[in-house]
Design a protein around this motif. Structure first.
Motif, short mmCIF file in Angstrom:
data_model
loop_
_atom_site.label_atom_id
_atom_site.label_comp_id
_atom_site.label_asym_id
_atom_site.label_seq_id
_atom_site.Cartn_x
_atom_site.Cartn_y
_atom_site.Cartn_z
N UNK A 49 0.81 -1.22 0.00
CA UNK A 49 0.00 0.00 0.00
C UNK A 49 0.84 1.27 0.00
N UNK A 50 2.15 1.14 0.16
CA UNK A 50 3.04 2.28 0.13
C UNK A 50 4.39 1.85 -0.47
N UNK A 51 5.02 2.79 -1.19
CA UNK A 51 6.41 2.66 -1.62
C UNK A 51 7.25 3.43 -0.60
N UNK A 52 8.28 2.80 -0.07
CA UNK A 52 9.02 3.32 1.07
C UNK A 52 10.40 3.83 0.65
N UNK A 53 10.80 4.97 1.20
CA UNK A 53 12.12 5.52 0.90
C UNK A 53 12.68 6.21 2.14
N UNK A 54 13.86 5.80 2.57
CA UNK A 54 14.45 6.22 3.84
C UNK A 54 15.81 6.87 3.60
N UNK A 80 0.80 10.68 -0.08
CA UNK A 80 1.53 9.84 0.86
C UNK A 80 1.88 10.61 2.12
N UNK A 81 2.96 10.21 2.76
CA UNK A 81 3.35 10.76 4.06
C UNK A 81 4.87 10.93 4.13
N UNK A 82 5.29 11.97 4.84
CA UNK A 82 6.70 12.15 5.17
C UNK A 82 6.84 12.14 6.69
N UNK A 83 7.70 11.26 7.19
CA UNK A 83 8.00 11.20 8.62
C UNK A 83 9.43 11.67 8.85
N UNK A 84 9.61 12.45 9.89
CA UNK A 84 10.93 12.92 10.28
C UNK A 84 11.17 12.46 11.72
N UNK A 123 21.17 11.98 14.64
CA UNK A 123 20.80 12.25 13.26
C UNK A 123 19.29 12.39 13.18
N UNK A 124 18.79 12.53 11.96
CA UNK A 124 17.35 12.48 11.71
C UNK A 124 17.10 11.54 10.54
N UNK A 125 15.94 10.89 10.59
CA UNK A 125 15.53 10.00 9.51
C UNK A 125 14.44 10.70 8.71
N UNK A 126 14.65 10.82 7.41
CA UNK A 126 13.63 11.33 6.48
C UNK A 126 13.01 10.13 5.79
N UNK A 127 11.72 9.97 5.96
CA UNK A 127 11.07 8.73 5.53
C UNK A 127 9.80 9.04 4.75
N UNK A 128 9.87 8.82 3.44
CA UNK A 128 8.69 8.98 2.59
C UNK A 128 7.93 7.66 2.46
N UNK A 129 6.61 7.75 2.59
CA UNK A 129 5.72 6.64 2.27
C UNK A 129 4.81 7.11 1.14
N UNK A 130 4.99 6.57 -0.06
CA UNK A 130 4.25 7.04 -1.21
C UNK A 130 3.18 6.06 -1.67
N UNK A 131 2.03 6.57 -2.03
CA UNK A 131 0.99 5.73 -2.61
C UNK A 131 1.52 5.18 -3.93
N UNK A 132 1.48 3.85 -4.14
CA UNK A 132 2.05 3.26 -5.35
C UNK A 132 1.48 3.88 -6.62
N UNK A 133 2.38 4.17 -7.54
CA UNK A 133 1.99 4.78 -8.80
C UNK A 133 1.88 6.28 -8.75
N UNK A 134 2.03 6.89 -7.57
CA UNK A 134 1.91 8.33 -7.41
C UNK A 134 3.25 9.03 -7.52
N UNK A 139 -3.83 -0.62 9.32
CA UNK A 139 -4.62 -0.80 8.10
C UNK A 139 -5.59 0.35 7.90
N UNK A 140 -6.11 0.90 8.99
CA UNK A 140 -7.00 2.06 8.87
C UNK A 140 -6.25 3.28 8.35
N UNK A 141 -5.02 3.47 8.80
CA UNK A 141 -4.25 4.64 8.38
C UNK A 141 -3.78 4.55 6.92
N UNK A 142 -3.75 3.35 6.37
CA UNK A 142 -3.37 3.19 4.97
C UNK A 142 -4.50 3.57 4.02
#
Length: 410
Positions: A167-172, A198-202, A212-223, A353-356
């Motif tokens: 449900x998400x493409x992940x990039x860290x 999608x969402x960006x988490x820091x 450090x800090x973690x930059x974490x993108x969660x993207x809706x597939x195909x977006x 699952x609700x948050x997705x």
């Protein structure tokens, strides 16, 4: 002395191994990498552990990095509106602080500690045929390696797994040089929601080269965020991360202009389908093995629960094994042990699952209200530590309305 084999050296496998070891069990850990290979490799996750999970580590004396890791004292939420402007922005305080320790540090350190305390570490890949043999030589075999051939032994539980695809493409990216958020003077995980994208988490964290800090993108597939799949160069990975921040979360980009990757292994990308699996694996020779943590309950990281689930699973399994004494580790034991873990894990799975899914109107109302009502923001934040609480006010529109009314009137 009972002999126990744990396959996998992650949060759950090593926490359980060290706990059993301290209680006099003869424990062997099998892993496909040495401690040095883990420490010098690529980042493994975006772990942020909350108070309950950290308590399980403290109880075993495994909180080796507690004084070094940043103390995360809040959860912040921002929502992007038209023209990439923030239409919602708030932060809720945690009752007990959270921490994120790069698993390369933690797993390498724990694996070395286990060996120094007399535990046997076997560095070797494990196939189902190997487990068939080991099941006859150990009293109990636990599978805590969440990827690869061994996972296929544990069938998908369709009744608990609504999604069949990722449900998400992940990039860290782990980075140094991120500026502070001017809205507050304490460390907080920042959750930036971009509807339909999608969402960006820091996440403030500790890595091999310090804070450090973690930059974490969660993207809706195909977006528009689903662009990391073919990127192999870490510098290009970071460039894309920042470009997307500039487009969709400019307030976060403003403090990230000067960041640099923490090390050569500081990026990670991928995707997987959330799934709950049957907890018992049956071997060709008739032996049984028990799945651990994300082998049997693998949630998307959108709610930051992976390492928390793993710590809680290890704590439940440890308690169950110790209470079982000298009785055989039969099918009933394996099933009942997982069922005890599922009592807490089910709440994480439901929430994740609700948050997705696109949020219903009453959830949007709750998120908006948190910006005006600090008790709502605080309850959201502490739900990360105790997801079972969402059952009382989050999912049902009537409960949500009743809760908001009580806060407003109170």
């Amino acid at each position: 002395m009972r002999r126990i084999l744990i396959v996998g050296a992650g949060q759950a496998g090593l926490q359980l191994a060290l706990g059993l070891q301290s209680n006099g069990y003869d424990v062997t850990v099998m892993t496909n990498r040495t401690a040095d290979e883990v420490r010098d490799g690529r980042v493994l996750s975006t772990q942020c552990m909350f108070d309950t999970a950290l308590g399980h580590e403290r109880a075993l004396g495994l909180n080796f990095w507690e004084d070094e890791a940043p103390r995360v004292e809040g959860i912040g939420v921002s929502v992007t509106g038209p023209e990439s402007a923030r239409v919602i922005d708030w932060v809720g305080r945690l009752d007990g602080y959270a921490q994120s320790v790069d698993q390369r540090i933690k797993m390498a350190g724990w694996l070395e500690t286990f060996a120094q305390r007399g535990g046997q570490v076997v560095v070797h890949g494990v196939a189902v045929s190997d487990l068939d043999y080991f099941s006859r030589t150990y009293d109990l075999v636990l599978v805590a390696a969440g990827k690869g051939e061994l996972v296929t032994m544990f069938g998908r539980d369709a009744s608990r797994s609504p999604y069949e695809t990722a449900q998400r493409a992940l990039a860290v990216s782990y980075v140094h040089g991120l500026g502070p958020r001017p809205e507050h003077d304490f460390a907080a995980v920042r959750c930036n929601l971009v509807p339909g994208v999608g969402e960006l988490f820091v996440i403030p964290a500790l890595t091999v080269s310090g804070a450090c800090d973690i930059l974490f993108w969660e993207g809706i597939p195909g977006g528009p965020l689903d662009v990391f799949g073919d990127v192999k160069d870490p510098a290009e990975h970071l460039r894309l991360t920042l470009e997307l921040m500039k487009t969709f979360t400019p307030w976060e980009y403003d403090r990230a202009r000067g960041v640099e990757l923490t090390d050569a292994g500081a990026t990670l990308a991928g995707r997987y389908a959330p799934v709950v699996r049957n907890p018992i694996g049956e071997l060709p020779g008739g032996g049984l093995v028990l799945g651990v943590a994300d082998v049997v309950v693998a949630n998307d990281p959108i709610t930051g629960q992976g390492s928390n689930n793993a710590a809680k699973c290890a704590a439940v399994y440890l308690e169950s094994i110790l209470a079982h004494g000298d009785k055989p580790f039969d099918r009933d034991f394996l099933q009942s042990t997982f069922d005890r873990y599922w009592e807490s894990a089910q709440h994480v799975t439901k929430w994740t699952n609700a948050m997705l899914a696109p949020p219903p109107e009453h959830v949007l109302n709750l998120i908006g209200a948190a910006g005006q009502l600090p008790p709502v923001a605080q309850r959201f934040a502490n739900g990360f530590d105790n997801p079972a609480d969402f059952e009382n006010w989050f999912y049902d529109p009537e409960k949500a309305a009743g809760y908001l009314a009580s806060v407003t009137q109170g």
